[in-house]
Design a protein around this motif. Sequence first.
Motif, mmCIF file in Angstrom:
data_model
loop_
_atom_site.group_PDB
_atom_site.id
_atom_site.type_symbol
_atom_site.label_atom_id
_atom_site.label_comp_id
_atom_site.label_asym_id
_atom_site.label_seq_id
_atom_site.Cartn_x
_atom_site.Cartn_y
_atom_site.Cartn_z
ATOM 1 N N PHE A 111 0.795 -1.134 0.008
ATOM 2 C CA PHE A 111 -0.068 0.261 -0.217
ATOM 3 C C PHE A 111 0.934 1.367 -0.018
ATOM 4 C CE2 PHE A 111 -2.432 3.201 2.551
ATOM 5 C CZ PHE A 111 -3.586 3.300 1.450
ATOM 6 N N ALA A 112 2.053 1.356 0.800
ATOM 7 C CA ALA A 112 2.742 2.382 1.006
ATOM 8 C C ALA A 112 3.670 2.536 -0.543
ATOM 9 C CB ALA A 112 3.742 2.228 2.052
ATOM 10 N N LYS A 113 3.935 1.283 -1.092
ATOM 11 C CA LYS A 113 4.620 1.448 -2.400
ATOM 12 C C LYS A 113 3.675 2.171 -3.483
ATOM 13 C CE LYS A 113 7.143 -1.551 -5.673
ATOM 14 N NZ LYS A 113 7.620 -2.759 -5.754
ATOM 15 N N ILE A 114 2.244 1.666 -3.335
ATOM 16 C CA ILE A 114 1.469 2.313 -4.409
ATOM 17 C C ILE A 114 1.332 3.771 -4.227
ATOM 18 C CG2 ILE A 114 -1.261 2.450 -4.796
ATOM 19 C CD1 ILE A 114 -1.052 -0.646 -4.350
ATOM 20 N N CYS A 115 1.315 4.245 -3.077
ATOM 21 C CA CYS A 115 1.049 5.772 -2.805
ATOM 22 C C CYS A 115 2.226 6.477 -3.273
ATOM 23 C CB CYS A 115 1.023 6.065 -1.080
ATOM 24 S SG CYS A 115 -0.685 5.279 -0.477
ATOM 25 N N ALA A 116 3.539 5.921 -2.740
ATOM 26 C CA ALA A 116 4.702 6.544 -3.571
ATOM 27 C C ALA A 116 4.738 6.584 -4.868
ATOM 28 C CB ALA A 116 6.062 5.762 -2.800
ATOM 29 N N LEU A 117 4.254 5.607 -5.570
ATOM 30 C CA LEU A 117 4.377 5.678 -6.887
ATOM 31 C C LEU A 117 3.419 6.526 -7.828
ATOM 32 C CD1 LEU A 117 5.044 1.537 -7.774
ATOM 33 C CD2 LEU A 117 6.967 3.474 -7.941
ATOM 34 N N ILE A 118 2.199 6.659 -7.095
ATOM 35 C CA ILE A 118 1.270 7.479 -7.469
ATOM 36 C C ILE A 118 1.697 8.837 -7.543
ATOM 37 C CG2 ILE A 118 -0.908 8.760 -7.103
ATOM 38 C CD1 ILE A 118 -2.019 5.773 -6.264
ATOM 39 N N ARG A 119 2.400 9.066 -6.575
ATOM 40 C CA ARG A 119 3.071 10.559 -6.152
ATOM 41 C C ARG A 119 4.061 10.960 -7.116
ATOM 42 N NH1 ARG A 119 1.083 13.867 -6.018
ATOM 43 N NH2 ARG A 119 0.331 14.386 -3.798
ATOM 44 N N ILE A 120 4.882 9.913 -7.634
ATOM 45 C CA ILE A 120 5.931 9.968 -8.506
ATOM 46 C C ILE A 120 5.341 10.206 -10.109
ATOM 47 C CG2 ILE A 120 7.876 8.923 -9.729
ATOM 48 C CD1 ILE A 120 8.464 7.749 -7.136
ATOM 49 N N ALA A 121 4.546 9.483 -10.240
ATOM 50 C CA ALA A 121 3.759 9.514 -11.507
ATOM 51 C C ALA A 121 2.799 10.525 -11.877
ATOM 52 C CB ALA A 121 3.018 7.993 -11.802
ATOM 53 N N VAL A 122 2.135 11.187 -10.831
ATOM 54 C CA VAL A 122 1.044 12.017 -10.966
ATOM 55 C C VAL A 122 1.453 13.250 -9.964
ATOM 56 C CG1 VAL A 122 -1.218 12.518 -11.518
ATOM 57 C CG2 VAL A 122 -0.485 9.984 -11.557
ATOM 58 N N PRO A 123 2.626 14.013 -10.251
ATOM 59 C CA PRO A 123 2.996 14.838 -8.960
ATOM 60 C C PRO A 123 2.127 15.700 -8.753
ATOM 61 C CG PRO A 123 4.148 15.035 -11.073
ATOM 62 C CD PRO A 123 3.486 13.826 -11.337
ATOM 63 N N TYR A 124 1.342 16.123 -9.597
ATOM 64 C CA TYR A 124 0.523 17.266 -9.424
ATOM 65 C C TYR A 124 -0.791 17.248 -8.529
ATOM 66 C CZ TYR A 124 -1.632 15.329 -13.406
ATOM 67 O OH TYR A 124 -2.355 14.558 -14.306
ATOM 68 N N GLY A 177 3.709 11.367 0.112
ATOM 69 C CA GLY A 177 2.941 11.913 -0.880
ATOM 70 C C GLY A 177 1.514 12.418 -0.451
ATOM 71 N N VAL A 178 0.935 11.678 0.389
ATOM 72 C CA VAL A 178 -0.505 11.995 0.580
ATOM 73 C C VAL A 178 -0.692 13.271 1.274
ATOM 74 C CG1 VAL A 178 -2.304 11.236 2.244
ATOM 75 C CG2 VAL A 178 -1.259 9.325 1.180
ATOM 76 N N SER A 179 -1.690 13.996 0.656
ATOM 77 C CA SER A 179 -1.722 15.206 0.937
ATOM 78 C C SER A 179 -3.289 15.783 1.602
ATOM 79 C CB SER A 179 -1.561 16.216 -0.109
ATOM 80 O OG SER A 179 -2.591 15.729 -1.414
ATOM 81 N N GLN A 180 -4.149 14.757 1.601
ATOM 82 C CA GLN A 180 -5.465 15.004 2.180
ATOM 83 C C GLN A 180 -5.842 13.886 3.087
ATOM 84 O OE1 GLN A 180 -6.935 16.823 -1.938
ATOM 85 N NE2 GLN A 180 -8.670 16.522 -0.320
ATOM 86 N N ILE A 181 -6.237 14.040 4.432
ATOM 87 C CA ILE A 181 -6.517 13.235 5.274
ATOM 88 C C ILE A 181 -8.035 13.509 5.917
ATOM 89 C CG2 ILE A 181 -4.206 12.379 5.535
ATOM 90 C CD1 ILE A 181 -4.536 13.478 8.640
ATOM 91 N N SER A 182 -8.713 12.611 6.184
ATOM 92 C CA SER A 182 -9.864 13.011 7.129
ATOM 93 C C SER A 182 -9.583 12.767 8.552
ATOM 94 C CB SER A 182 -11.046 11.908 6.612
ATOM 95 O OG SER A 182 -10.639 10.686 6.681
#
Length: 257
Positions: free
Chosen positions: A85-98, A119-124
């Motif tokens: 799960f952490a790897k997925i988050c990191a790769l999304i951040r790299i691939a879609v930086p905006y 790279g997660v920027s919004q949390i509830s």
Amino acid sequence: GPKHNYAYHTEAMDRAMEGGIDDVGLGVLYGLEMYRYEFCGQLMHAEHLEAVHGVGPHTISVPRLKKADDIDPTKFDNGISDETFAKICALIRIAVPYTGMIISTRESQKVRAQVINLGVSQISGASRTSVGGYAEEERPTDTEQFDVSDQRSLDEVVRWLMETDHIPSFCTACYREGRTGDRFMSLCKSGQIQNCCHPNALITLKEFLEDYASPETKAIGEKMIAQELENIPNEKTRSLAKGYIEKVAHGERDFRF
């Protein structure tokens, strides 16, 4: 053969954007399908939106299949580990930086702490998952759609973010100013959005501290705001932000860049 769920999802979003909706978010529920397939589909969808509409996703959500009243995640073959799960988050951040990345209270405090640094920027915070749940004083556990893992109050989550050197922001300025779609993306991709996000975060944090925070959280927040105001590079913006924050302290509300 039959289309996969993602194909329908893509078609529906295209129709929405053709109809004038210029701001969209992506998200797959990890654990239902093989995660590599879902991950690739998500990134291909982001690429498709860029190519066809010139505007990528405003946000990407990363929910995972979690325990609920009638769901046992261990019965599903495609569940993913915290590490994956952490790897997925990191790769999304790299691939879609905006893009903004969203994680919910279904994840534990430990997992949320890890992925915020990836790279997660919004949390509830203090989420309720039952119908009418926010109207109840106590969390209704018998009608919730799924289990909430991080059960801290909003005040505790805000304090935790500040104690780990993150600036909590309650900002909605871009939506309210009409900075959506290609207007938002051009600011975001150039990095110019920082000139709005940083001061707006401080102003909205100040409102939270004044109206809702505990004394301990307020003390930590006031110190953070004072330090961060000095980090605003543009002198005019810094001066305006200080003025707005002073006005918030005297009871005025709703300032934004």
